[in-house]
Design an enzyme around this catalytic site. Structure first.
Site, PDB file in Angstrom:
ATOM      1  N   ASP A 139       0.845  -1.187   0.000  1.00 24.91           N
ATOM      2  CA  ASP A 139       0.000   0.000   0.000  1.00 24.91           C
ATOM      3  C   ASP A 139       0.885   1.243   0.000  1.00 24.91           C
ATOM      4  OD1 ASP A 139      -2.381   1.617   0.428  1.00 24.91           O
ATOM      5  OD2 ASP A 139      -1.698   1.800   2.494  1.00 24.91           O
ATOM      6  N   THR A 191      -0.227   4.970   1.154  1.00 17.97           N
ATOM      7  CA  THR A 191      -0.419   5.895   2.266  1.00 17.97           C
ATOM      8  C   THR A 191      -0.283   5.201   3.618  1.00 17.97           C
ATOM      9  OG1 THR A 191      -1.930   7.182   0.893  1.00 17.97           O
ATOM     10  CG2 THR A 191      -1.958   7.624   3.256  1.00 17.97           C
ATOM     11  N   ASP A 210      -1.717  -0.761   6.110  1.00 17.16           N
ATOM     12  CA  ASP A 210      -1.937  -0.221   7.452  1.00 17.16           C
ATOM     13  C   ASP A 210      -3.380   0.170   7.721  1.00 17.16           C
ATOM     14  OD1 ASP A 210      -1.978   2.134   5.809  1.00 17.16           O
ATOM     15  OD2 ASP A 210      -1.642   3.303   7.635  1.00 17.16           O
TER      16      ASP A 210
END
Length: 606
Positions: free
Chosen positions: A302, A304, A498
């Protein structure tokens, strides 16, 4: 119970030799036989329980060798096998306890009470009675009981139990504190942000307990191999007996195959690797995850909060008619009155630079647009270009042709009715990302794929110059799952994320890794591995530890089985007596366990 089972044959062996030296020739055989029976009885109970679960293990070989030795009158060999078998089981449990040392230390550190300010006095309360907003006193040497922020003063915290970092960190008022840290400095006040059961440390404890209940898939594979090894052992022993008519040769073959390093080395090496990873701030949820980490070939990551820091940072200061520090100080002073994420980013940046922030007055905020108010007697306006341009028209012309970084945010500042400058904020790429990807490639990961919900131009700008094979942008959670599935033909897939939107993909991947320090609880629950420190480079340490642990386990298995087969062949040809075979086999067992414990050391970089 295990210490007793070791002590009984040890004492019996000694008493038998003493009786022989004292002239009681008939006693030693009876003493050795009596000392073997308790171990054999306990072993038979374990075998029956295992068979009811459908497990067939090499404990059967140990039972056959002890029973055969007693039946053939080889009582000395029987008691030696009993002692070595019980000793091997005790050594294995000792090795696992040692390997679990770092994780059990987490459990022993759980605080049960907290000191709370109530009506200008302190009272000690149960941890479950702490609520968000409570002001707590954390004294020197105490464990921070819940997540929160420093309410006043400076906190010096030892986070080594959580992150593996040996150097204490210093946090200022307003900065976030993780539960489970140790107060290494003077007492400070903590403003609780979560209840105890929802805090970082409680989540880590739950994950640790889950990891301790997990069994390595290699250990299950070893159990399946046990049936084949058992069959070969029985056939070789039976063949030696039929060929020579000597049952003692068959007994010698059984003895040297008891117990097999296959069922000792694997769990010790895997648990050692899990423990070593925990010490480095990497929580691996058991042996299955550790082995999967050792085999990954593709990485889906991922953007961000994973590839980037996940929060805005000031990347540019563009003053007009004043210094950059003056511009940032004025803007941050006014933004202290706002909870907007951009405002908080400016305040954080100013404090990190050591700027003196004044208390703003007469503040008026337009939610989501900007603020205006008085700072040190000057009228300051801070916000988006359109918001500030409505009050100071020259802002629009000044910012119209300025450079714009993909994914960045521009903040305009006006002072006393005139344009004073602008600030650029962006979510920056984590430092050292290029080296991290190079290190992962050196460890055998062949493909790198970016999977983000952000715009393509932002994703491409952030990853410019990085060795990504594919960039997928503007993804929904279900499309991230599809990306993971598409990579699986290339080999086992590791997904790192996250956010809540990453949780489905983390669960779908062969190995899901969550940024647990600041990430969402859902991602940590769905993941197989949780990074307890907000450092992406720790995944390199995790992969290194996993590969080393798996290699050590396989080394021990191959060496142990090879030596055992060699010894069995030698015994089948009559060159080893049962007592000699027992001593040689247990020496092999001790050697492979000690080799497996090497997984506790090395394999990671700080």
């Amino acid at each position: 119970m295990r210490p007793v089972l070791v002590a009984v044959p040890a004492v019996g062996l000694l008493l038998g030799f003493l009786a022989s030296l004292s002239g009681f020739k008939a006693w030693p055989e009876w003493i050795w036989a009596a000392a073997t029976v308790p171990v054999l009885a306990a072993l038979l109970i374990e075998i029956v329980a295992s068979l009811r679960r459908g497990d067939v293990g090499l404990d059967i070989v140990a039972a056959l060798s002890m029973s055969g030795a007693l039946a053939l009158g080889e009582n000395l060999a029987a008691v030696v096998v009993a002692l070595m078998y019980a000793g091997g089981q005790y050594l294995e449990s000792y090795a696992e306890r040692r390997a679990n040392r770092e994780m059990t230390a987490l459990l022993s550190r759980v605080p049960h009470t907290a000191m709370r300010y109530t009506d200008d006095r302190l009272e000690e309360i149960a941890l479950d009675a702490v609520y968000p907003g409570d002001r707590l006193l954390v004294r020197r040497g105490e464990i921070v009981p819940v997540d929160g922020s420093v309410a006043s003063g400076v906190a010096v915290l030892d986070q080594s139990a959580l992150t593996g970092e040996a150097i204490p960190v210093q946090l200022q008022a307003g900065e976030t504190v993780m539960s489970g840290s140790t107060n290494a400095g003077d007492a400070f006040d903590l403003s609780a942000s979560r209840r105890a059961g929802e805090s970082t440390y409680a989540g880590i404890i739950r994950l640790v307990e889950a990891a301790q209940r997990s069994k390595a898939p290699m250990a299950r594979l070893a159990d399946r191999f046990a049936l084949v090894f058992l069959a070969v052992t029985v056939l070789l022993a039976g063949g030696a007996w039929l060929a020579t008519g000597d049952p003692v040769r068959a007994l010698a073959v059984l003895v040297i195959a008891t117990p097999c390093p296959l069922i000792l080395a694997v769990p010790v090496a895997i648990v050692s690797g899990v423990s070593r990873a925990a010490k480095a701030g990497i929580l691996v949820k058991g042996g299955k995850a550790l082995e999967a980490m050792a085999r990954v070939r593709s990485l889906v990551i991922d953007k961000t909060g994973t590839l980037t820091y996940g929060q805005a940072h000031v990347t540019g200061v563009h003053p007009v008619a004043m210094t950059g520090e003056e511009l940032l100080a004025l803007a941050a002073s006014l933004d202290q009155a706002s909870k907007h994420v951009i405002a908080q980013a400016l305040v954080r940046e100013a404090r990190q630079r050591g700027l003196d922030l004044a208390v703003p007055t007469a503040v008026v905020e337009s939610p989501g647009e900007g603020l205006e108010g008085i700072v040190k007697g000057r009228f300051v306006v801070v916000g988006g270009p359109r918001f500030v341009a409505q009050r100071v028209p020259e802002v629009k012309a000044a910012l119209h042709d300025g450079p714009r970084q993909a994914g960045s945010v521009r903040v305009a500042i006006a002072v006393d009715g005139r344009f004073a400058g602008s600030l650029t904020l962006a979510d920056e790429l984590r430092a050292g990302t290029a080296r991290l990807l190079d290190d992962l490639r050196a460890l055998g990961i062949e493909r790198f794929v970016l999977a983000t919900g952000d715009r393509r131009e932002v994703a491409e700008a952030v990853t410019a110059g990085l060795p990504f094979d594919v960039i997928h942008a503007e993804l929904t959670p279900d499309r991230k799952i599809a990306v993971v599935a598409a990579e699986r033909p290339q080999g086992p897939v590791m997904m790192i994320g996250d956010g809540v939107n990453d949780a489905p993909a983390l669960a779908a991947a062969d190995l899901g890794v969550a940024m647990g320090a600041k990430g969402a609880a859902a991602s940590a629950e769905a993941a197989d591995v949780v990074l307890l420190v907000d450092r992406l480079d720790r995944i390199v340490s995790g992969v290194s530890i996993a590969r080393r642990s798996r290699d050590i386990a396989l080394q021990s298995v191959y060496a142990g089985i090879g030596l055992s087969f060699l010894g069995m062949i030698v015994a089948a040809f009559g060159y080893l007596t049962p007592i000699e075979g027992a001593l040689i086999q247990e020496g092999i067992d001790v050697a492979v366990i000690l080799n497996a414990l090497r997984a506790l050391r090395g394999g990671a970089e700080a």
